[in-house]
Design a protein around this motif. Structure first.
Motif, PDB file in Angstrom:
ATOM      1  N   UNK A 203       0.836  -1.203   0.000  1.00 62.06           N
ATOM      2  CA  UNK A 203       0.000   0.000   0.000  1.00 62.06           C
ATOM      3  C   UNK A 203       0.872   1.255   0.000  1.00 62.06           C
ATOM      4  N   UNK A 204       1.895   1.281   0.864  1.00 57.36           N
ATOM      5  CA  UNK A 204       2.806   2.427   0.890  1.00 57.36           C
ATOM      6  C   UNK A 204       3.561   2.559  -0.424  1.00 57.36           C
ATOM      7  N   UNK A 208       3.486   5.910  -2.885  1.00 58.69           N
ATOM      8  CA  UNK A 208       4.683   6.666  -3.238  1.00 58.69           C
ATOM      9  C   UNK A 208       5.095   6.461  -4.696  1.00 58.69           C
ATOM     10  N   UNK A 209       4.843   5.256  -5.226  1.00 61.42           N
ATOM     11  CA  UNK A 209       5.304   4.962  -6.573  1.00 61.42           C
ATOM     12  C   UNK A 209       4.287   5.209  -7.667  1.00 61.42           C
ATOM     13  N   UNK A 214       1.194  10.341 -10.154  1.00 61.75           N
ATOM     14  CA  UNK A 214      -0.062  10.667 -10.830  1.00 61.75           C
ATOM     15  C   UNK A 214      -0.564  12.052 -10.421  1.00 61.75           C
ATOM     16  N   UNK A 215      -0.531  12.345  -9.118  1.00 57.96           N
ATOM     17  CA  UNK A 215      -0.943  13.666  -8.657  1.00 57.96           C
ATOM     18  C   UNK A 215       0.004  14.749  -9.149  1.00 57.96           C
ATOM     19  N   UNK A 216       1.299  14.422  -9.234  1.00 58.94           N
ATOM     20  CA  UNK A 216       2.270  15.392  -9.731  1.00 58.94           C
ATOM     21  C   UNK A 216       2.007  15.734 -11.194  1.00 58.94           C
ATOM     22  N   UNK A 263       2.630  12.182   3.099  1.00 57.66           N
ATOM     23  CA  UNK A 263       3.981  11.999   2.562  1.00 57.66           C
ATOM     24  C   UNK A 263       3.936  11.827   1.045  1.00 57.66           C
ATOM     25  N   UNK A 264       2.883  11.168   0.537  1.00 58.74           N
ATOM     26  CA  UNK A 264       2.774  10.884  -0.894  1.00 58.74           C
ATOM     27  C   UNK A 264       2.358  12.090  -1.712  1.00 58.74           C
ATOM     28  N   UNK A 265       1.814  13.130  -1.098  1.00 61.94           N
ATOM     29  CA  UNK A 265       1.399  14.307  -1.861  1.00 61.94           C
ATOM     30  C   UNK A 265       2.606  14.969  -2.510  1.00 61.94           C
ATOM     31  N   UNK A 266       2.525  15.330  -3.799  1.00 70.50           N
ATOM     32  CA  UNK A 266       3.677  15.929  -4.484  1.00 70.50           C
ATOM     33  C   UNK A 266       3.967  17.334  -3.978  1.00 70.50           C
ATOM     34  N   UNK A 267       5.221  17.728  -4.059  1.00 68.19           N
ATOM     35  CA  UNK A 267       5.628  19.087  -3.686  1.00 68.19           C
ATOM     36  C   UNK A 267       5.653  20.013  -4.892  1.00 68.19           C
TER      37      UNK A 267
END
Length: 428
Positions: A203-204, A208-209, A214-216, A263-267
């Protein structure tokens, strides 16, 4: 919720918000972080005073489930924000020092906490013995990253090398602590489907992968403004809720899913969203939802029933907590060449627990790892260790030292690393 419970619920929320604001302001006047006053407010509204008459009047039994739900939402949102604000660049140029200090500041208090758990096991744990021992280790090893950041800002240390190192160590340490707490949750709360916890690793990896890129890409299509802001915001809200539900289904707590999704949200590509939307989310969380969480935590604290034996145990808990965290951070800093005064400052800062400790303790209580009595003692430990940070800093690291470390003459506005040794390593 029935219609006749709406009025007492709204009244209770008003009392919570006002109490948190007043006591938070009082704490700041006394040189303490606002979270100290807010936690004390939660305890004062609980059963400690007047045999619980205050809490029964303001928070009748029919509204407490709704308050608990709001508290759970608030703490999930808070953990999402913690994950969102984790900055991997904190380790840039100081990864060796931060890694060694973080590990030492975890191992020593964890080991001492585990030994303390063996001593307290007769009356402290209500669930699995192994889970109780591991939990006490985690509870002693945790550092409150957001409270630490606020203390560093208030003390003018946020842009000094020791401030940057402390934030980096706290960030690494918190990730380790949440991972260990997830293990405890799996041991104590797996229920009839313990195999589900095995899904947390893939799941993690998917978050992250797959989800993060995808959001980025979604955010990179055009500047985040107008309709796309809504798309990213809705995707983020839905992802947060689904991620929290996923880890809850796995037998972990929902906070782990919220943290992982943060943590997975893009910067990259969402700076406008961060500037326009996130400050409002943080304000709502700070003004409304987190005070409800403090109240929910305070309703479970009853200091009126503590006897002399309990206060003896509290003294032992404080000794283990302070010695383990300060000693571990100080030892790790000295191993990597940080000079003695800054090593002591780092140990003091890493001993800050605050809100993060409350979250850990609530999880332990919900999992049945802690009894209400030991939970109350651990809450007091969190308050004392957080409050002592500012007091000890004024003694060990007075303002003139802060000014010197921020001076361009010293070259200490950045933490330098040369052959594995930091810019703080010159002898005093």
């Amino acid at each position: 919720m029935s219609p006749h419970t709406v009025a007492p619920l709204l009244l209770g929320l008003a009392v919570i918000v006002v109490t948190a604001w007043l006591l938070g302001m009082l704490a700041r006047r006394l040189g303490q972080p606002a979270v100290i006053g807010e936690i004390v407010g939660g305890i004062l509204l609980g059963p400690t005073l007047f045999g619980g008459a205050v809490s029964r009047t303001i928070f009748p039994a029919e509204v407490r489930p709704s308050l608990t739900l709001l508290a759970d939402i608030g703490v999930c949102l808070f953990m999402f924000l913690i994950g969102l604000h984790l900055d991997h660049t904190l380790l840039r140029g100081q990864s060796r020092t931060a890694s060694v200090v973080s590990v030492c500041a975890m191992l020593l208090p964890f080991g001492l906490g585990a030994l303390l758990a063996l001593y307290l096991a007769g009356g402290g744990g209500t669930g699995d013995r192994v889970a109780f021992v591991l939990f006490m280790g985690v509870a002693m090893a945790v550092t409150a990253f957001p409270v630490l950041a606020r203390i560093l800002t208030d003390k003018g240390l946020i842009d000094t090398p020791i401030g940057g190192l402390a934030l980096a160590c706290a960030a690494v340490g918190d990730v380790l602590a949440w991972a260990l707490l997830a293990v405890v949750a799996a041991l104590a709360g797996g229920g009839g489907h313990p195999w589900r916890v095995l899904f947390v690793v893939p799941f993690a990896a998917v978050l992250l992968g797959v989800v993060r890129p995808l959001l980025a890409r979604l955010a990179a299509r055009r500047p985040v403004s107008g309709p796309l802001t809504g798309v990213v915001l809705v995707a983020g809200a839905a992802g947060l809720l689904l991620s929290a539900q996923a880890t809850s289904w796995m037998g972990l707590h929902a906070i782990f899913g919220a943290f992982l999704f943060g943590v997975a949200m893009p910067r990259e590509g969402v700076s406008a969203l961060r500037e326009r939307v996130l400050p409002w989310i943080e304000r709502i969380c700070a003004v409304m939802l987190l005070p409800v969480f403090f109240m929910a935590a305070g309703l479970k604290v009853d200091l009126s029933r503590l006897d002399t034996v309990a206060f003896g145990e509290l003294a032992l808990i404080l000794l283990v907590a302070v010695t383990g965290k300060f000693g571990g951070a100080y030892l790790g800093a000295r191993i990597t060449g940080v000079r003695p005064r800054h090593s002591a400052v780092l140990g003091i800062l890493m001993n800050t627990r605050g809100l993060t400790e409350l979250i850990v303790l609530i999880v332990g209580l919900e999992l049945g790892v802690l009894t209400p009595r030991l939970y109350s003692l651990m809450i007091l430990m969190a308050l004392v260790t957080t409050a002592m940070t500012g007091v000890l800093l004024r003694i060990v690291y007075p303002e003139r030292r802060v000014v010197e470390d921020r001076s361009p003459r010293t070259g200490a506005t950045q933490l330098r690393v040369n052959e594995g040794r930091s810019g703080l390593s010159d002898e005093y």
